[in-house]
Design a protein around this motif. Structure first.
Motif, PDB file in Angstrom:
ATOM      1  N   SER A   1      -0.137   8.017  -8.047  1.00  0.00           N
ATOM      2  CA  SER A   1       0.170   6.627  -8.376  1.00  0.00           C
ATOM      3  C   SER A   1       1.033   6.010  -7.273  1.00  0.00           C
ATOM      4  N   TYR A   2       0.677   4.772  -6.890  1.00  0.00           N
ATOM      5  CA  TYR A   2       1.394   4.046  -5.846  1.00  0.00           C
ATOM      6  C   TYR A   2       1.592   2.598  -6.272  1.00  0.00           C
ATOM      7  N   GLY A   3       2.587   1.950  -5.663  1.00  0.00           N
ATOM      8  CA  GLY A   3       2.847   0.547  -5.936  1.00  0.00           C
ATOM      9  C   GLY A   3       2.362  -0.339  -4.814  1.00  0.00           C
ATOM     10  N   GLY A   4       1.693  -1.422  -5.167  1.00  0.00           N
ATOM     11  CA  GLY A   4       1.181  -2.339  -4.157  1.00  0.00           C
ATOM     12  C   GLY A   4       2.272  -3.059  -3.391  1.00  0.00           C
ATOM     13  N   ARG A   5       3.474  -3.149  -3.967  1.00  0.00           N
ATOM     14  CA  ARG A   5       4.600  -3.812  -3.310  1.00  0.00           C
ATOM     15  C   ARG A   5       5.481  -2.827  -2.550  1.00  0.00           C
TER      16      ARG A   5
ATOM     17  N   VAL B   1     -12.354  16.822  -4.040  1.00  0.00           N
ATOM     18  CA  VAL B   1     -11.246  17.230  -4.912  1.00  0.00           C
ATOM     19  C   VAL B   1     -11.225  16.329  -6.146  1.00  0.00           C
ATOM     20  N   VAL B   2     -11.153  16.908  -7.321  1.00  0.00           N
ATOM     21  CA  VAL B   2     -11.049  16.130  -8.548  1.00  0.00           C
ATOM     22  C   VAL B   2      -9.774  15.296  -8.476  1.00  0.00           C
ATOM     23  N   HIS B   3      -9.867  13.997  -8.743  1.00  0.00           N
ATOM     24  CA  HIS B   3      -8.694  13.152  -8.559  1.00  0.00           C
ATOM     25  C   HIS B   3      -8.735  11.887  -9.413  1.00  0.00           C
ATOM     26  N   ASP B   4      -7.557  11.294  -9.551  1.00  0.00           N
ATOM     27  CA  ASP B   4      -7.366   9.993 -10.188  1.00  0.00           C
ATOM     28  C   ASP B   4      -6.248   9.312  -9.426  1.00  0.00           C
ATOM     29  N   VAL B   5      -6.600   8.395  -8.543  1.00  0.00           N
ATOM     30  CA  VAL B   5      -5.618   7.704  -7.707  1.00  0.00           C
ATOM     31  C   VAL B   5      -5.630   6.222  -8.070  1.00  0.00           C
ATOM     32  N   LYS B   6      -4.451   5.657  -8.293  1.00  0.00           N
ATOM     33  CA  LYS B   6      -4.380   4.249  -8.677  1.00  0.00           C
ATOM     34  C   LYS B   6      -3.193   3.576  -8.013  1.00  0.00           C
ATOM     35  N   GLU B   7      -3.426   2.344  -7.556  1.00  0.00           N
ATOM     36  CA  GLU B   7      -2.350   1.507  -7.045  1.00  0.00           C
ATOM     37  C   GLU B   7      -2.081   0.386  -8.039  1.00  0.00           C
ATOM     38  N   TYR B   8      -0.797   0.148  -8.321  1.00  0.00           N
ATOM     39  CA  TYR B   8      -0.390  -0.919  -9.233  1.00  0.00           C
ATOM     40  C   TYR B   8       0.115  -2.095  -8.404  1.00  0.00           C
ATOM     41  N   PRO B   9      -0.654  -3.198  -8.333  1.00  0.00           N
ATOM     42  CA  PRO B   9      -0.320  -4.294  -7.407  1.00  0.00           C
ATOM     43  C   PRO B   9       1.077  -4.862  -7.586  1.00  0.00           C
ATOM     44  N   GLN B  10       1.565  -4.930  -8.834  1.00  0.00           N
ATOM     45  CA  GLN B  10       2.846  -5.575  -9.097  1.00  0.00           C
ATOM     46  C   GLN B  10       4.039  -4.650  -8.916  1.00  0.00           C
ATOM     47  N   ALA B  11       3.786  -3.355  -8.725  1.00  0.00           N
ATOM     48  CA  ALA B  11       4.871  -2.368  -8.694  1.00  0.00           C
ATOM     49  C   ALA B  11       5.278  -2.030  -7.262  1.00  0.00           C
ATOM     50  N   GLY B  12       6.510  -1.526  -7.129  1.00  0.00           N
ATOM     51  CA  GLY B  12       7.011  -1.090  -5.835  1.00  0.00           C
ATOM     52  C   GLY B  12       7.332   0.390  -5.847  1.00  0.00           C
ATOM     53  N   HIS B  13       8.120   0.809  -4.902  1.00  0.00           N
ATOM     54  CA  HIS B  13       8.521   2.211  -4.810  1.00  0.00           C
ATOM     55  C   HIS B  13       9.407   2.572  -6.007  1.00  0.00           C
ATOM     56  N   SER B  14       9.290   3.823  -6.466  1.00  0.00           N
ATOM     57  CA  SER B  14      10.098   4.344  -7.574  1.00  0.00           C
ATOM     58  C   SER B  14       9.856   3.610  -8.890  1.00  0.00           C
ATOM     59  N   PHE B  15       8.660   3.059  -9.076  1.00  0.00           N
ATOM     60  CA  PHE B  15       8.412   2.266 -10.277  1.00  0.00           C
ATOM     61  C   PHE B  15       8.361   3.110 -11.555  1.00  0.00           C
ATOM     62  N   LEU B  16       8.210   4.436 -11.429  1.00  0.00           N
ATOM     63  CA  LEU B  16       8.200   5.287 -12.620  1.00  0.00           C
ATOM     64  C   LEU B  16       9.597   5.569 -13.157  1.00  0.00           C
TER      65      LEU B  16
ATOM     66  N   GLY C   1      11.463  -4.452  -3.255  1.00  0.00           N
ATOM     67  CA  GLY C   1      10.385  -4.061  -4.166  1.00  0.00           C
ATOM     68  C   GLY C   1      10.536  -2.676  -4.725  1.00  0.00           C
ATOM     69  N   MET C   2      11.747  -2.147  -4.735  1.00  0.00           N
ATOM     70  CA  MET C   2      11.975  -0.801  -5.237  1.00  0.00           C
ATOM     71  C   MET C   2      12.616  -0.864  -6.620  1.00  0.00           C
ATOM     72  N   GLY C   3      12.152   0.023  -7.513  1.00  0.00           N
ATOM     73  CA  GLY C   3      12.785   0.095  -8.821  1.00  0.00           C
ATOM     74  C   GLY C   3      11.798   0.122  -9.960  1.00  0.00           C
ATOM     75  N   PRO C   4      12.310   0.164 -11.190  1.00  0.00           N
ATOM     76  CA  PRO C   4      11.464   0.339 -12.372  1.00  0.00           C
ATOM     77  C   PRO C   4      10.458  -0.789 -12.574  1.00  0.00           C
ATOM     78  N   ASP C   5       9.303  -0.410 -13.083  1.00  0.00           N
ATOM     79  CA  ASP C   5       8.301  -1.363 -13.556  1.00  0.00           C
ATOM     80  C   ASP C   5       7.735  -0.770 -14.847  1.00  0.00           C
ATOM     81  N   PRO C   6       8.282  -1.142 -15.998  1.00  0.00           N
ATOM     82  CA  PRO C   6       7.901  -0.500 -17.263  1.00  0.00           C
ATOM     83  C   PRO C   6       6.412  -0.553 -17.575  1.00  0.00           C
ATOM     84  N   GLU C   7       5.755  -1.670 -17.259  1.00  0.00           N
ATOM     85  CA  GLU C   7       4.327  -1.791 -17.574  1.00  0.00           C
ATOM     86  C   GLU C   7       3.499  -0.813 -16.740  1.00  0.00           C
ATOM     87  N   ALA C   8       3.745  -0.791 -15.434  1.00  0.00           N
ATOM     88  CA  ALA C   8       3.009   0.141 -14.574  1.00  0.00           C
ATOM     89  C   ALA C   8       3.360   1.575 -14.923  1.00  0.00           C
TER      90      ALA C   8
END
Length: 248
Positions: free
Chosen positions: A163-167, A187-202, A220-227
Motif C-alpha cells: 500500500s502506498y499514498g499518492g501524496r 508473484v501473487v500480489h495486491d498493490v494499491k495506491e491511495y490518491p488522497q493519502a501520504g506517507h505513514s497513512f496507516l 503529506g505525512m500522517g494518518p488517513d483513517p479512510e485509506a
C-alpha cells in the motif's frame, strides 16, 4: 485487548549471526491457538506507541505478532543509518534479527509454523526484501522504498500485499513500478495506491518530534483513517488467504 509483552530474542539473534542483544514485543490473540505468526518491522522512528498498536491490531486479527526492536543494540541514534542502509541493500545485521524473530515465532507453541512479515516505512523496505528471501509465507509492504533492482530482489518472492499514498512525495510512482514488476515476475500480489493519502497513512496518530509535526502534515505525512481502513482490510484478507489457509 492483547497488550504486547517484552521478550528476549538475544539467543535467537546471536545464533543467526545478528545482534547480541535483541528485544521484541509479542502480542497474542485473545482466543486459543495455535495461530499463524507475523513479524512486524517498525518505522525509521523505532518502536513507539503507534507501532505497538499496529502489533496489537494484528493480534486482534488472530495472529501471533512479534515486533523486534532493530535499535536494541545501540539505540536509534547509532542504529538508524546502518539499519536504513541494510533495508535498501538486502544485507546487514537487521536481516539476521528479523530472521531471529521469525524463528522465535515458528518455534513458539502457540504458532502454527506459518509466518508472514509486515513493515511500515523503513520496515516496508525490509518486508519487500525479506519477501524475496524465501522464508515467509506472505509479506505486507507499506510505503517502503523499492529495491533498486526489483527483478533481482523479488524473483521467487512470497505473495505480497503493498500500500502506498499518492501524496507521498518520496515515493512517486512506487506502487505502479512495484505492481508492474510483480506482474512481470509472476508473484501473487495486491498493490494499491491511495490518491488522497501520504506517507505513514496507516498510523493512527501523528509520530515524530512534536515541533516537526506541522511540517510533516504539510508534506503529506500522517494518518488517513479512510485509506487505512481499506488497506487494513486488504492486508487482513491477504494474510488470511496465504497464512491461515495454509495451517497444518
Amino acid at each position: 485487548m492483547p497488550v504486547p509483552e517484552t521478550v528476549d530474542l538475544g539467543g535467537f539473534s546471536t545464533a543467526a549471526g545478528g545482534s547480541q542483544r535483541l528485544t521484541g514485543h509479542l502480542a497474542r490473540p485473545e482466543t486459543a491457538g495455535p495461530r499463524p505468526g507475523v513479524v512486524v518491522v517498525h518505522e525509521a522512528l523505532g518502536v513507539d506507541d503507534v507501532m505497538l498498536r499496529q502489533t496489537e491490531r494484528l493480534a486482534r486479527a488472530g495472529y501471533l505478532a512479534l515486533m523486534p526492536d532493530l535499535f536494541t543494540q545501540g539505540g536509534a541514534r547509532r542504529c538508524l543509518v546502518p539499519t536504513m542502509r541494510a533495508a535498501l541493500s538486502g544485507q546487514g545485521r537487521a536481516y539476521q534479527d528479523i530472521a531471529a524473530a521469525r524463528t522465535f515465532l515458528a518455534e513458539h507453541a502457540d504458532c502454527t509454523g506459518a509466518v508472514g512479515i509486515i513493515g511500515f516505512c523503513m520496515g516496508g523496505s525490509f518486508a519487500l526484501m525479506a519477501a524475496g528471501k524465501g522464508s515467509f509465507g506472505a509479506a505486507s509492504a507499506n510505503y517502503g522504498i523499492l529495491p533498486k533492482d526489483l527483478d533481482a530482489a523479488l524473483a521467487g518472492a512470497c505473495p505480497i500485499v503493498a500500500s502506498y499514498g499518492g501524496r507521498d512525495r518520496m515515493l512517486k510512482g512506487a506502487a505502479e513500478r512495484l505492481d508492474a514488476a510483480l506482474e512481470r515476475l509472476g508473484v501473487v500480489h495486491d498493490v494499491k495506491e491511495y490518491p488522497q493519502a501520504g506517507h505513514s497513512f496507516l498510523n493512527d496518530a501523528a509520530t515524530g518530534p512534536r515541533p516537526l509535526r506541522p511540517l510533516m502534515r504539510v508534506a503529506g505525512m500522517g494518518p488517513d483513517p479512510e485509506a487505512a481502513a481499506d488497506a487494513w482490510r486488504r492486508i487482513e484478507t491477504f494474510f488470511d488467504n496465504h497464512l491461515k489457509d495454509t495451517e497444518s
